[in-house]
Design a protein around this motif. Structure first.
Motif, PDB file in Angstrom:
ATOM      1  N   PRO A   1      37.583  28.351  37.049  1.00 52.99           N
ATOM      2  CA  PRO A   1      37.111  29.131  38.511  1.00 52.99           C
ATOM      3  C   PRO A   1      37.339  30.454  38.091  1.00 52.99           C
ATOM      4  CG  PRO A   1      39.261  27.699  38.508  1.00 52.99           C
ATOM      5  CD  PRO A   1      38.927  27.429  37.415  1.00 52.99           C
ATOM      6  N   LEU A   2      36.616  31.204  38.855  1.00 48.65           N
ATOM      7  CA  LEU A   2      36.656  32.635  38.859  1.00 48.65           C
ATOM      8  C   LEU A   2      38.147  33.165  39.595  1.00 48.65           C
ATOM      9  CD1 LEU A   2      35.161  35.602  38.212  1.00 48.65           C
ATOM     10  CD2 LEU A   2      34.726  35.638  40.611  1.00 48.65           C
ATOM     11  N   SER A   3      38.541  34.286  38.692  1.00 52.18           N
ATOM     12  CA  SER A   3      39.823  34.786  39.118  1.00 52.18           C
ATOM     13  C   SER A   3      39.810  36.101  38.405  1.00 52.18           C
ATOM     14  CB  SER A   3      41.090  33.984  38.822  1.00 52.18           C
ATOM     15  OG  SER A   3      42.300  34.807  39.056  1.00 52.18           O
ATOM     16  N   ALA A   4      39.672  37.169  39.459  1.00 51.97           N
ATOM     17  CA  ALA A   4      39.237  38.464  38.854  1.00 51.97           C
ATOM     18  C   ALA A   4      39.789  39.428  40.170  1.00 51.97           C
ATOM     19  CB  ALA A   4      37.866  38.858  38.371  1.00 51.97           C
ATOM     20  N   GLU A   5      40.094  40.704  39.560  1.00 53.28           N
ATOM     21  CA  GLU A   5      40.117  41.798  40.179  1.00 53.28           C
ATOM     22  C   GLU A   5      38.910  42.638  40.534  1.00 53.28           C
ATOM     23  OE1 GLU A   5      42.277  45.958  39.576  1.00 53.28           O
ATOM     24  OE2 GLU A   5      43.730  44.623  39.643  1.00 53.28           O
ATOM     25  N   PHE A   6      38.868  42.741  41.994  1.00 51.09           N
ATOM     26  CA  PHE A   6      37.536  43.558  42.147  1.00 51.09           C
ATOM     27  C   PHE A   6      37.503  44.792  42.649  1.00 51.09           C
ATOM     28  CE2 PHE A   6      38.820  41.233  46.254  1.00 51.09           C
ATOM     29  CZ  PHE A   6      38.741  42.493  47.211  1.00 51.09           C
ATOM     30  N   TYR A   7      38.762  45.403  42.921  1.00 48.14           N
ATOM     31  CA  TYR A   7      39.172  46.684  43.404  1.00 48.14           C
ATOM     32  C   TYR A   7      40.487  47.286  43.092  1.00 48.14           C
ATOM     33  CZ  TYR A   7      38.290  50.691  46.560  1.00 48.14           C
ATOM     34  OH  TYR A   7      38.280  51.959  47.218  1.00 48.14           O
ATOM     35  N   GLY A   8      40.604  48.330  42.335  1.00 44.01           N
ATOM     36  CA  GLY A   8      42.007  48.734  41.957  1.00 44.01           C
ATOM     37  C   GLY A   8      42.240  49.843  42.363  1.00 44.01           C
ATOM     38  N   LEU A   9      43.453  50.109  42.937  1.00 41.98           N
ATOM     39  CA  LEU A   9      44.231  51.548  43.530  1.00 41.98           C
ATOM     40  C   LEU A   9      43.473  52.083  44.434  1.00 41.98           C
ATOM     41  CD1 LEU A   9      45.377  52.782  39.795  1.00 41.98           C
ATOM     42  CD2 LEU A   9      46.732  51.222  41.841  1.00 41.98           C
ATOM     43  N   GLY A  10      42.916  51.294  45.242  1.00 41.24           N
ATOM     44  CA  GLY A  10      42.102  51.901  46.466  1.00 41.24           C
ATOM     45  C   GLY A  10      43.447  52.222  47.516  1.00 41.24           C
ATOM     46  N   ASP A  11      42.665  52.749  48.736  1.00 40.55           N
ATOM     47  CA  ASP A  11      43.520  53.307  49.965  1.00 40.55           C
ATOM     48  C   ASP A  11      44.030  51.997  50.679  1.00 40.55           C
ATOM     49  OD1 ASP A  11      43.033  55.979  49.105  1.00 40.55           O
ATOM     50  OD2 ASP A  11      41.137  55.931  50.385  1.00 40.55           O
ATOM     51  N   PRO A  12      45.180  52.137  51.611  1.00 37.12           N
ATOM     52  CA  PRO A  12      45.266  51.269  52.222  1.00 37.12           C
ATOM     53  C   PRO A  12      44.481  50.839  53.362  1.00 37.12           C
ATOM     54  CG  PRO A  12      46.828  53.098  52.787  1.00 37.12           C
ATOM     55  CD  PRO A  12      45.944  53.412  51.617  1.00 37.12           C
TER      56      PRO A  12
END
Length: 138
Positions: free
Chosen positions: A100-111
């Motif tokens: 089943p998909l397990s991935a990062e979709f957005y890295g080091l963004g703003d709070p």
């Protein structure tokens, strides 16, 4: 006297637990699709010195599907869109599993900002049929 010390210990433990729970909830927003297939979390990243926030998505149920696109929005404004998921471990240690998909979709963004509405759109195909699930991260 022992009862008093025991009661103090229980109160301190409860306060520590509640403080930790409050702190964790203040550094993450999350949500799940109505069909229960997808769950996403956007949380503070403590792994890097520069900080930032990371989004992760996981498939919680359903058949093996091909994810075409994951789109992340803030008050209707698109923050990111990605669709090239490859199974494996990247140079920075990010692990991606396709089923089943397990991935990062957005890295080091703003709070996340108070009063903003964060939505995630997951477009996927199964047996030639394309669907999009949308859900809010709170």
């Amino acid at each position: 006297m022992k009862k008093k010390n025991y009661l103090r210990l229980v109160i301190i433990a409860a306060l520590l637990f509640l403080g930790g729970y409050w702190y964790y909830n203040s550094i993450a927003i999350w949500g799940a699709s109505d069909n229960g297939m997808w769950k996403a979390t956007y949380r503070k990243n403590f792994d890097y010195v520069e900080g930032g926030w990371n989004g992760t998505i996981k498939q919680k149920s359903g058949p093996a599907v091909t994810v075409k696109e994951v789109k992340f929005t803030d008050n209707g404004k698109q923050l990111m869109s990605t669709g090239d998921f490859e199974e494996g471990v990247s140079e920075d240690g990010e692990k991606t599993v396709l089923y089943p998909l397990s991935a990062e979709f957005y890295g080091l963004g703003d709070p996340p900002k108070k009063g903003h509405v964060y939505k995630l759109y997951v477009t996927w195909t199964n047996k030639g049929k394309e669907e999009t699930d949308m859900f809010v991260l709170k």
